[in-house]
Scaffold this active site. Structure first.
Site: not given
Length: 456
Positions: A362, A381
Site C-alpha cells: 500500500h 504490511c
C-alpha cells in the site's frame, strides 16, 4: 497457528530443517554407494541413499509404472548432457543437496569403466543417473519452508518423478535442458554462483549455512515471467520482466514483533481510495486513547468510522455509543476504519493479494520513512515508496481512480505474481557475497555469533 509461530518454527530452525527430504523421499536413509564399481557390487537399484536424495523406491516405481526404457543412456547427446549434469551435481552442495557431489563422483566412476553391456547393469546405471537428477530437481523445486502460498498457481510445479524424468528423456538437447533447469531465477543464481566461486577460492571450505537458507527462500521465484518481488531483509521491491529486474523501490516492512511473513500469491486488482481498517491492537491503543481524550472530535478530525462488521455493507455506528474504557481494557472490541484522505494510512492506492495473514502492498502518507536506512517499522504490511509507479507497471497505464468514492477496484489486465521473501545474502556488481543484518533472526547462526556484513 499464526504466521509468526509458523515462521519461527520454519525459519529459526537449524540448517537441517531447511534440508529436509522432499515429500516423495519416504524411505529410511542409508549410505551412498561405496567405492566398488557396478561390476563388483549389487545393482545400483538395490542401494538407497541419504536424505534428501530421492529414494530408490520412488525411482523403481517410476520405471515400473511408465516403462520408459533408458531415460539417459541411449540418448545420442548423452556424453555432453551427462557432463553438464555432473557439474550441476558438484555445485548442488551449495543449494542444499549435501550428497550431490558424492552422487556425481559415483556416476563418474561408473562411466570411467564404461557403460555396461549387461542389461541389468545398464538399467542400474540409468536408474542411478535418474535418482541423481531427480534428487537435484526435488531440491530446487521443493516448497519454501515457512512460505504462505496464497494461490495454487504460484506453488512449485514440475517436481514429480514422471514430470522430471520423462521431460529429460524427451528434450532435444539434454545439456541445454540441464542448464535451463539449474538456472532457477535471477536472484537465486547470483547468490549460488557467488558462494560456489567463494568455495572454489578456498579449498576445503564448506557452504555457509546462511547461503543454503537464502537459496531455500530464493527458489520460490520463477526463472521467467513478470512478477513483483518484495525482500524484507533489504526492504526493497523489484519489478521483474522476463525474469530480469527492471525497476525497484524502497519499502517499509514489519518490525520484529510483527515480522512480514514470506508469501507467494497473485495480485488481481488495485484498490483506489482505500479504507484503512484499524487492527485490534491499535484500536485498543491510540484509537481508544484519542476517543477517551477528545471524544467525537477525535474521530471526526482523523476520519475514523466505527462499523458493525468487516464488510462492504457495514453500518456506521455512533462512536460515542461505544464503551471506550472497555475497549482500552481489552474487554470489548471495536471495528473501525479510516476514510480516504491525505492522512489515511493506506494513502491513495493499495494492492491486495490472497494470503491467510491479510498482508498487502500500500501507499503511505509517511514518505519520511523512506529516508531511513532501516525500514522495518510497520505492523506487517508493506508500505511503498512510490505506489503510483508500481500501479503504472501493474496496470500498464496511468493509475487513476475511477471516482472519489472509497474502495474503487480496478482489475489488472493480467494477474501478476507477487513473492514476499527474506534474502539476507546479497551479491555486489563484482560477484562478491555479503550478508545483510538478519533483522528477523531467521538465518542459521554461524560460528556461535552471527555478524552482519555489508550494508542494509
Amino acid at each position: 497457528m499464526t504466521y509468526r509461530t509458523m515462521i519461527k518454527s520454519a525459519c529459526l530452525g537449524s540448517a537441517l530443517a531447511l534440508m529436509a527430504a522432499p515429500a516423495y523421499a519416504q524411505e529410511a536413509p542409508d549410505p551412498l554407494p561405496g567405492e566398488p564399481t557396478l561390476a563388483a557390487r549389487p545393482p545400483v537399484a538395490e542401494f538407497t541413499v541419504a536424505k534428501p536424495v530421492v529414494s530408490q523406491g520412488v525411482i523403481a516405481a517410476f520405471y515400473d509404472t511408465f516403462r520408459p526404457g533408458m531415460v539417459f543412456l541411449e540418448r545420442p547427446d548423452f556424453d555432453v548432457g551427462i557432463a553438464r549434469m555432473l557439474d550441476v551435481l558438484d555445485r548442488s552442495v551449495v543449494e542444499g543437496l549435501a550428497e550431490g557431489p558424492r552422487l556425481a563422483a559415483t556416476i563418474r566412476r561408473e562411466l570411467e569403466i564404461g557403460i555396461p553391456t549387461d542389461p541389468g547393469q545398464r538399467a542400474a546405471l540409468d536408474r542411478l543417473i535418474s535418482r541423481a537428477w531427480m534428487s537435484y530437481m526435488a531440491t530446487v523445486k521443493a516448497p519454501v519452508p515457512g512460505m504462505l502460498y496464497g494461490a495454487d498457481w504460484v506453488k512449485p510445479k514440475g517436481n514429480q518423478p514422471h514430470e522430471v524424468l520423462l521431460t529429460a528423456k524427451a528434450v532435444p538437447d539434454l545439456a541445454q535442458h540441464v542448464t535451463d533447469m539449474s538456472n532457477v531465477n535471477y536472484f537465486y543464481d547470483r547468490i549460488r554462483d557467488a558462494e560456489w566461486k567463494r568455495l572454489g577460492e578456498r579449498p576445503g571450505a564448506q557452504p555457509d549455512p546462511r547461503v543454503v537458507a537464502n537459496l531455500a527462500r530464493a527458489r520460490a521465484m520463477p526463472r521467467k515471467g513478470r512478477y513483483v518481488l518484495v525482500d524484507s531483509a533489504s526492504q526493497t521491491l523489484w519489478m521483474v520482466e522476463n525474469g530480469q529486474p527492471v525497476d525497484s523501490m524502497k519499502v517499509v516492512v514489519g518490525k520484529v514483533s510483527y515480522a512480514t511473513p514470506m508469501i507467494a500469491s497473485l495480485i488481481h486488482y488495485a484498490t483506489f481510495n482505500p479504507y484503512w481498517h484499524v487492527p485490534d491492537h491499535l484500536a485498543r491503543g491510540y484509537l481508544a486513547d484519542g476517543m477517551l481524550r477528545e471524544g467525537r472530535r477525535y474521530a471526526e478530525r482523523n476520519g475514523y468510522e466505527m462499523i458493525d462488521s468487516w464488510s462492504y455493507e457495514a453500518n456506521v455506528l455512533d462512536p460515542m455509543s461505544i464503551d471506550w474504557k472497555a475497549v482500552k481494557a481489552g474487554t470489548a472490541k471495536v471495528q473501525a476504519r479510516q476514510l480516504p484522505s491525505k492522512i489515511n494510512s493506506m494513502g491513495k492506492i493499495k494492492f491486495d493479494f490472497p494470503n491467510p495473514e491479510g498482508i498487502y502492498l500500500h501507499d503511505t502518507p509517511k514518505k519520511e520513512y523512506f529516508d531511513l536506512s532501516e525500514r522495518d517499522l510497520s505492523n506487517g504490511c508493506i508500505r511503498l515508496e512510490d505506489a503510483m509507479r508500481l500501479g503504472r507497471w501493474l496496470l500498464r497505464e496511468e493509475p487513476v481512480a475511477p471516482n472519489a468514492d472509497p474502495e474503487q477496484f480496478v482489475p489488472l489486465p493480467v494477474g501478476t505474481a507477487v513473492y514476499v521473501t527474506y534474502l539476507t545474502a546479497t551479491v555486489d556488481e563484482g560477484g562478491q557475497l555479503a550478508f545483510l543484518d538478519d533483522i528477523y533472526s531467521w538465518d542459521p547462526v554461524v560460528g556461535g555469533a552471527q555478524q552482519a556484513q555489508g550494508q542494509r
